[in-house]
Design an enzyme around this catalytic site. Sequence first.
Site, PDB file in Angstrom:
ATOM      1  N   VAL A  14      69.769  73.367  -0.286  1.00  9.64           N
ATOM      2  CA  VAL A  14      68.791  73.593  -0.645  1.00  9.64           C
ATOM      3  C   VAL A  14      67.351  74.531  -0.528  1.00  9.64           C
ATOM      4  O   VAL A  14      67.158  75.041  -1.635  1.00  9.64           O
ATOM      5  CB  VAL A  14      67.622  72.352   0.389  1.00  9.64           C
ATOM      6  CG1 VAL A  14      66.304  71.869  -0.006  1.00  9.64           C
ATOM      7  CG2 VAL A  14      68.542  71.146   0.268  1.00  9.64           C
ATOM      8  N   LYS A  38      75.742  86.198   5.759  1.00 12.82           N
ATOM      9  CA  LYS A  38      75.051  85.731   4.020  1.00 12.82           C
ATOM     10  C   LYS A  38      73.772  86.429   3.641  1.00 12.82           C
ATOM     11  O   LYS A  38      74.253  86.127   2.252  1.00 12.82           O
ATOM     12  CB  LYS A  38      74.606  83.758   4.697  1.00 12.82           C
ATOM     13  CG  LYS A  38      74.271  83.687   2.728  1.00 12.82           C
ATOM     14  CD  LYS A  38      73.544  82.110   3.635  1.00 12.82           C
ATOM     15  CE  LYS A  38      74.775  80.979   3.800  1.00 12.82           C
ATOM     16  NZ  LYS A  38      73.833  79.789   4.599  1.00 12.82           N
ATOM     17  N   GLU A 148      63.660  66.700  -1.172  1.00 12.32           N
ATOM     18  CA  GLU A 148      64.413  67.182  -2.516  1.00 12.32           C
ATOM     19  C   GLU A 148      65.528  66.513  -3.002  1.00 12.32           C
ATOM     20  O   GLU A 148      65.563  65.183  -2.013  1.00 12.32           O
ATOM     21  CB  GLU A 148      64.887  69.100  -1.679  1.00 12.32           C
ATOM     22  CG  GLU A 148      65.963  68.683  -0.635  1.00 12.32           C
ATOM     23  CD  GLU A 148      66.982  67.269  -1.248  1.00 12.32           C
ATOM     24  OE1 GLU A 148      67.543  67.313  -2.350  1.00 12.32           O
ATOM     25  OE2 GLU A 148      67.850  67.725  -0.151  1.00 12.32           O
ATOM     26  N   PHE A 149      65.438  66.243  -4.389  1.00  8.39           N
ATOM     27  CA  PHE A 149      66.034  65.408  -4.938  1.00  8.39           C
ATOM     28  C   PHE A 149      66.860  66.115  -5.628  1.00  8.39           C
ATOM     29  O   PHE A 149      67.590  65.936  -7.005  1.00  8.39           O
ATOM     30  CB  PHE A 149      65.453  64.895  -5.600  1.00  8.39           C
ATOM     31  CG  PHE A 149      64.575  63.597  -5.015  1.00  8.39           C
ATOM     32  CD1 PHE A 149      64.776  62.316  -4.247  1.00  8.39           C
ATOM     33  CD2 PHE A 149      63.034  63.695  -5.209  1.00  8.39           C
ATOM     34  CE1 PHE A 149      64.053  61.935  -3.312  1.00  8.39           C
ATOM     35  CE2 PHE A 149      61.764  63.126  -3.971  1.00  8.39           C
ATOM     36  CZ  PHE A 149      62.874  62.175  -3.591  1.00  8.39           C
ATOM     37  N   GLY A 250      84.830  54.419  -7.037  1.00  8.43           N
ATOM     38  CA  GLY A 250      85.625  54.941  -6.628  1.00  8.43           C
ATOM     39  C   GLY A 250      86.667  54.921  -5.350  1.00  8.43           C
ATOM     40  O   GLY A 250      86.251  53.614  -4.856  1.00  8.43           O
ATOM     41  N   CYS A 257      75.578  64.244   1.593  1.00  5.83           N
ATOM     42  CA  CYS A 257      73.652  63.072   2.151  1.00  5.83           C
ATOM     43  C   CYS A 257      73.988  61.947   2.022  1.00  5.83           C
ATOM     44  O   CYS A 257      73.307  61.442   3.591  1.00  5.83           O
ATOM     45  CB  CYS A 257      73.048  63.441   1.674  1.00  5.83           C
ATOM     46  SG  CYS A 257      73.105  65.518   1.076  1.00  5.83           S
ATOM     47  N   LYS A 318      83.475  65.705  -4.501  1.00  2.99           N
ATOM     48  CA  LYS A 318      83.061  64.293  -5.650  1.00  2.99           C
ATOM     49  C   LYS A 318      83.282  65.449  -7.191  1.00  2.99           C
ATOM     50  O   LYS A 318      83.131  66.807  -5.945  1.00  2.99           O
ATOM     51  CB  LYS A 318      81.791  64.041  -6.067  1.00  2.99           C
ATOM     52  CG  LYS A 318      80.460  65.281  -5.636  1.00  2.99           C
ATOM     53  CD  LYS A 318      79.041  64.849  -6.768  1.00  2.99           C
ATOM     54  CE  LYS A 318      77.658  66.523  -6.070  1.00  2.99           C
ATOM     55  NZ  LYS A 318      76.263  65.663  -6.975  1.00  2.99           N
TER      56      LYS A 318
HETATM   57  C1  UGA Z   1      73.111  63.185  -2.911  1.00  2.00           C
HETATM   58  C2  UGA Z   1      71.215  62.516  -4.316  1.00  2.00           C
HETATM   59  O1  UGA Z   1      72.083  61.806  -5.223  1.00  2.00           O
HETATM   60  C3  UGA Z   1      70.512  63.831  -4.560  1.00  2.00           C
HETATM   61  O2  UGA Z   1      69.974  62.817  -5.098  1.00  2.00           O
HETATM   62  C4  UGA Z   1      70.049  63.266  -2.778  1.00  2.00           C
HETATM   63  O3  UGA Z   1      68.870  65.178  -3.046  1.00  2.00           O
HETATM   64  C5  UGA Z   1      70.702  64.889  -2.593  1.00  2.00           C
HETATM   65  O4  UGA Z   1      71.797  63.422  -1.590  1.00  2.00           O
HETATM   66  C6  UGA Z   1      70.088  64.999  -0.715  1.00  2.00           C
HETATM   67  O5  UGA Z   1      70.573  64.196  -0.107  1.00  2.00           O
HETATM   68  O6  UGA Z   1      70.573  65.795  -0.694  1.00  2.00           O
HETATM   69  P1  UGA Z   1      74.510  64.550  -3.390  1.00  2.00           P
HETATM   70  O7  UGA Z   1      75.352  64.340  -2.399  1.00  2.00           O
HETATM   71  O8  UGA Z   1      74.981  65.908  -4.162  1.00  2.00           O
HETATM   72  O9  UGA Z   1      73.200  63.750  -3.377  1.00  2.00           O
HETATM   73  O10 UGA Z   1      75.644  63.778  -4.252  1.00  2.00           O
HETATM   74  P2  UGA Z   1      75.697  62.057  -5.370  1.00  2.00           P
HETATM   75  O11 UGA Z   1      75.786  63.240  -6.651  1.00  2.00           O
HETATM   76  O12 UGA Z   1      74.479  61.468  -4.905  1.00  2.00           O
HETATM   77  O13 UGA Z   1      76.869  61.588  -4.554  1.00  2.00           O
HETATM   78  C7  UGA Z   1      77.418  61.186  -3.387  1.00  2.00           C
HETATM   79  C8  UGA Z   1      78.532  60.380  -3.859  1.00  2.00           C
HETATM   80  O14 UGA Z   1      78.258  59.820  -4.553  1.00  2.00           O
HETATM   81  C9  UGA Z   1      79.445  61.289  -3.936  1.00  2.00           C
HETATM   82  O15 UGA Z   1      81.279  60.784  -3.053  1.00  2.00           O
HETATM   83  C10 UGA Z   1      80.016  60.377  -4.930  1.00  2.00           C
HETATM   84  O16 UGA Z   1      81.554  60.974  -5.841  1.00  2.00           O
HETATM   85  C11 UGA Z   1      80.314  58.971  -4.989  1.00  2.00           C
HETATM   86  N1  UGA Z   1      79.791  58.218  -6.057  1.00  2.00           N
HETATM   87  C12 UGA Z   1      78.276  59.076  -6.637  1.00  2.00           C
HETATM   88  C13 UGA Z   1      80.008  57.002  -6.304  1.00  2.00           C
HETATM   89  O17 UGA Z   1      81.136  56.222  -5.933  1.00  2.00           O
HETATM   90  N2  UGA Z   1      80.005  56.366  -7.729  1.00  2.00           N
HETATM   91  C14 UGA Z   1      78.678  56.603  -8.715  1.00  2.00           C
HETATM   92  O18 UGA Z   1      78.774  56.565  -9.913  1.00  2.00           O
HETATM   93  C15 UGA Z   1      78.144  57.853  -8.270  1.00  2.00           C
END
Ligand code: UGA
Length: 438
Positions: A14, A38, A148-149, A250, A257, A318
């Site tokens: 972030v 770093k 943040e998102f 999955g 997060c 992921k």
């Molecule tokens: C997540 C949120 O999507 C972001 O918007 C947020 O800003 C971020 O957390 C945070 O709080 O910092 P992220 O942790 O990068 O982002 O990962 P995601 O893409 O949300 O995936 C999370 C988990 O859900 C993964 O294990 C992924 O494989 C799983 N997932 C995702 C599923 O099992 N099915 C889906 O359809 C999508």
Amino acid sequence: MPETRVGVIGAGYVGLTTAVCLASLGHPVHCTDIDTAKVAALNRGRTTLDEPDLSDLLVEGLAGGRLAFGTDPAALGDAEVVLLCLPTPMSADGGADLGAVHAALDRLGGLLAPDAVLVTKSTVPVGTTDRLAARLDRADVAVVSNPEFLREGHTVADFLHPSRILVGAHERRAGDRVAALYAQLAAPVVRTDPASAELAKYASNAFLAMKASYVNGLAELSERVGADIADVAATMGLDDRIGPAFLAPGPGWGGPCLPKDVSALVHAGRGVGLDLPLLRETLRANETQRRRVLDKIGAAVGGPLHGVRIGLLGLTFKAGTADVRDSPALAVAGELARRGAVLTGYDPAARAEDLPPRCPVQLVDDPYLVAKDAAAVVVLTEWPEFRALDWPRMAALAEQPAVVDTRDVLDRAALTGAGWSYRGIGRSAQPPAPGTGW
Ligand code: UGA
């Protein structure tokens, strides 16, 4: 465009993304981190975060003199806005651990310029922004929430093309100064109070987790009634009110997060005497999903797991990231190891040094090695390259050609054609009849 002198504390996913992107928008940015190695690497234009466009923007920012890194918080003494981008991991009781945020605030407090604005960007429990203001105890410094998102693997794109910008401030002027950082970005700006902003962040992540758990449950139902989850989810996703994102089944959702944020929200409810059963069930369903995956692997192996070789494809939480924190793949691996399985794993991005201590998986750098003498090959992360592997070759290497595809990424027709026994999530081993599907 009015520039703002920006300070960023923390150079993780972030913080670093925020620093380089704000510099790319023309703001002079100084970013601090306690990790001297770093910081030195970043000042040479080097980052280990494999985020698209991040390196280029880092190098550009350094070359343009708009971006610098250091370890000394005193360097933030002339910043007009300082963003806290520090980890808030889950503590033992399911709440968020604010140790790093408090430590930074205590070091920084007296150094902040008169009239500076301090911003909580990390995900922090509702009420934290106001509590930090009380802890800071500076009448001239406003503390504003600006969650943040950013999705890992897309952090730069998400920063520069956000779906929304969220600013929670008690004082209009302090909120204006934070919103002004993003003035060039075309996104709706939600202006609210700090508590609503903090809750909106948790609520968004928890909703995504709930959606994924719902689909995982539907996937199990699909298997039992002979439906195909891909078609079920595609149909749901075409409804604007539902949307196509987060409908992929999955092995359970994970990462740094979602799990901690759902737990923190349940914890927050408990703290005010409110039960949130949907969220408790969302967490429980995630555990159930991992057990289902283990049952599938057991069925694929066809006997006790003790001493059996199992090959794992994908270890990150992921695809598109090297991050293995709270990875469902590693959770499944841990349980397989507890049952005595011997595990070999391949991942296009995961690094051996990032695997947890005593990780039971022997990491190999060739995907075909995971098939060697394996009684089952299990796809745990949705890397698209797994579909393109030479599956007949994999079959020839395996002890028995049994595959469990927990992300539904493989071409099941090609695999069954190559002699594999195939188990996916929410779908049968055979593709639907011609003329069906879409
Ligand atoms: C997540 C949120 O999507 C972001 O918007 C947020 O800003 C971020 O957390 C945070 O709080 O910092 P992220 O942790 O990068 O982002 O990962 P995601 O893409 O949300 O995936 C999370 C988990 O859900 C993964 O294990 C992924 O494989 C799983 N997932 C995702 C599923 O099992 N099915 C889906 O359809 C999508």
